[in-house]
Design an enzyme around this catalytic site. Structure first.
Site, mmCIF file in Angstrom:
data_model
loop_
_atom_site.group_PDB
_atom_site.id
_atom_site.type_symbol
_atom_site.label_atom_id
_atom_site.label_comp_id
_atom_site.label_asym_id
_atom_site.label_seq_id
_atom_site.Cartn_x
_atom_site.Cartn_y
_atom_site.Cartn_z
ATOM 1 N N ASP A 16 54.630 55.764 -3.140
ATOM 2 C CA ASP A 16 55.975 55.569 -2.592
ATOM 3 C C ASP A 16 56.219 56.463 -1.371
ATOM 4 O OD1 ASP A 16 58.452 54.337 -2.583
ATOM 5 O OD2 ASP A 16 59.383 55.869 -3.842
ATOM 6 N N LEU A 53 34.074 53.139 -11.534
ATOM 7 C CA LEU A 53 35.536 53.257 -11.571
ATOM 8 C C LEU A 53 36.207 51.886 -11.735
ATOM 9 C CD1 LEU A 53 38.056 55.180 -10.914
ATOM 10 C CD2 LEU A 53 37.847 54.283 -8.583
ATOM 11 N N THR A 98 57.645 43.675 -9.015
ATOM 12 C CA THR A 98 58.423 42.423 -9.123
ATOM 13 C C THR A 98 59.752 42.595 -8.363
ATOM 14 O OG1 THR A 98 59.130 43.245 -11.302
ATOM 15 C CG2 THR A 98 57.502 41.506 -11.300
ATOM 16 N N HIS A 136 53.880 51.290 6.077
ATOM 17 C CA HIS A 136 52.965 50.573 5.175
ATOM 18 C C HIS A 136 51.551 50.545 5.771
ATOM 19 C CE1 HIS A 136 56.224 49.570 2.599
ATOM 20 N NE2 HIS A 136 56.800 48.725 3.424
ATOM 21 N N GLU A 190 50.967 62.272 -18.770
ATOM 22 C CA GLU A 190 51.527 63.414 -18.057
ATOM 23 C C GLU A 190 52.135 62.867 -16.774
ATOM 24 O OE1 GLU A 190 51.609 66.614 -19.076
ATOM 25 O OE2 GLU A 190 50.785 65.823 -20.939
HETATM 26 C C1 IPE Z 1 57.977 51.431 -6.541
HETATM 27 O O1 IPE Z 1 58.590 51.848 -5.371
HETATM 28 C C2 IPE Z 1 57.045 50.303 -6.272
HETATM 29 C C3 IPE Z 1 55.855 50.620 -5.477
HETATM 30 C C4 IPE Z 1 55.503 51.790 -5.019
HETATM 31 C C5 IPE Z 1 55.005 49.505 -5.212
HETATM 32 P P1 IPE Z 1 60.043 51.352 -4.951
HETATM 33 O O2 IPE Z 1 60.349 52.015 -3.664
HETATM 34 O O3 IPE Z 1 60.096 49.872 -4.950
HETATM 35 O O4 IPE Z 1 60.923 51.897 -6.132
HETATM 36 P P2 IPE Z 1 62.472 52.243 -6.166
HETATM 37 O O5 IPE Z 1 63.189 51.024 -5.663
HETATM 38 O O6 IPE Z 1 62.686 53.412 -5.287
HETATM 39 O O7 IPE Z 1 62.732 52.561 -7.595
HETATM 40 C C1 IPE Z 2 56.214 52.172 -1.167
HETATM 41 O O1 IPE Z 2 56.930 52.599 -0.084
HETATM 42 C C2 IPE Z 2 55.548 50.847 -0.948
HETATM 43 C C3 IPE Z 2 56.231 49.738 -1.621
HETATM 44 C C4 IPE Z 2 57.218 49.839 -2.459
HETATM 45 C C5 IPE Z 2 55.753 48.415 -1.322
HETATM 46 P P1 IPE Z 2 58.428 52.148 0.175
HETATM 47 O O2 IPE Z 2 58.403 50.944 1.070
HETATM 48 O O3 IPE Z 2 59.189 51.996 -1.064
HETATM 49 O O4 IPE Z 2 58.958 53.393 1.006
HETATM 50 P P2 IPE Z 2 60.331 54.139 0.800
HETATM 51 O O5 IPE Z 2 60.407 54.531 -0.627
HETATM 52 O O6 IPE Z 2 61.415 53.179 1.173
HETATM 53 O O7 IPE Z 2 60.238 55.307 1.716
HETATM 54 MG MG MG Z 3 60.224 53.288 -2.234
#
Ligand code: IPE
Ligand code: IPE
Ligand code: MG
Length: 258
Positions: free
Chosen positions: A17, A128, A63, A34, A199
């Site tokens: 994230d 892996l 999802t 990304h 954990e």
């Molecule tokens: C969780 O991140 C999903 C992925 C990293 C693929 P999100 O950015 O979608 O989660 P929320 O919305 O902050 O909970």
């Molecule tokens: C995680 O990064 C990747 C996906 C959820 C696809 P985010 O796109 O959620 O990035 P933030 O959390 O908005 O910074």
């Molecule tokens: Mg995010």
């Protein structure tokens, strides 16, 4: 890495994230985050392989992420495809088994085909177990698992083992360590069943800045934690079991199993 670490942490799951915020903080579009984030994935896979982990499960698209703008979603599909095209040979050379968990039927046909090809090509690899959670939701996985079971066993009571056996990739087993980058401390519908005793480790580092060295240090840090699984510490538990056994022998004879 010590043997102790290898014994204790076998399956690591990562919520990758913080891509969007990483880009926005640099006055770039989220998509740039990304793109940079996807270039980190291969390094972390390599590190997991070098450390001798059994399984690495990466959360790439949930999802809930279907509600994001179409352009962002399309970029994520393209990046998954690019990763597979670029890393396919390395995955095979390193005997990595690749799988996607989640529902991918709404992805472009060529991407689905590529995923299925790489899954097939790597299915017998003994190294892996690398899984990408794409179009994945933990609640959805449980609903699918229960429905699969019910279809095959109408009217039968469903056990924990039945649910585990009907998950997308049953042989991944429980998660030992769940890492989330990006600073938030939540699960966001990831591997709900498998993280029951994981954990947890939350780092403020946004995914595009996540380095092999930080990954390794987290594993070392977590390897030092005592995992008790509801028990008390091992020495105490041995002592109390012995006492309980002695007590049982005194009161109800030696036939009692403890
Ligand atoms: C969780 O991140 C999903 C992925 C990293 C693929 P999100 O950015 O979608 O989660 P929320 O919305 O902050 O909970
Ligand atoms: C995680 O990064 C990747 C996906 C959820 C696809 P985010 O796109 O959620 O990035 P933030 O959390 O908005 O910074
Ligand atoms: Mg995010």
């Amino acid at each position: 890495m010590t043997n102790k670490t290898e014994q204790k942490i076998q399956h690591v799951a990562i919520i990758m994230d913080g891509n969007g915020r990483w880009a926005e903080g640099r006055a770039h579009k989220r998509i740039w985050g990304h793109i940079r984030g996807s270039s980190v994935v291969a390094n972390i896979v390599e590190e997991a392989d070098d450390l001798g982990l059994q399984a690495l499960t990466l959360y790439a698209f949930s999802t809930e992420n279907w509600s994001r703008p179409q352009t962002e979603i399309k970029t994520l599909f393209k990046l998954l495809q690019k990763f597979l095209v670029k890393e396919r040979k390395k995955i095979m050379d390193n005997k990595i088994r690749f799988n996607v968990i989640g529902q991918i039927e709404n992805l472009p046909e060529a991407t689905v085909q590529l995923i299925r090809d790489v899954e097939k090509e790597t299915k017998d690899n003994q190294g892996l177990k690398l899984s990408f959670a794409f179009g994945y939701g933990g609640k959805n996985e449980l609903v699918v698992a229960v429905n699969n079971f019910v279809k095959k066993n109408p009217g039968k009571y469903i056990t924990e083992a039945d649910i585990s056996r009907n998950l997308y990739q049953p042989d991944l087993g429980e998660v030992d360590l769940l890492i989330r980058t990006g600073g938030d401390q939540r699960i966001s519908n990831f591997l709900l069943w498998q993280v029951a005793y994981a954990e947890l480790y939350f780092t403020k580092t946004k995914w595009p800045d996540f380095k092999r060295s930080e990954f390794r240090n987290i594993l070392i840090d977590v390897a030092g934690r005592e995992r008790r699984f509801g028990n008390i510490d091992c020495q105490d538990s041995l002592k109390s079991n012995t006492q309980l056994a002695k007590g049982n022998q005194r009161s109800i004879g030696s036939s009692t199993h403890v």
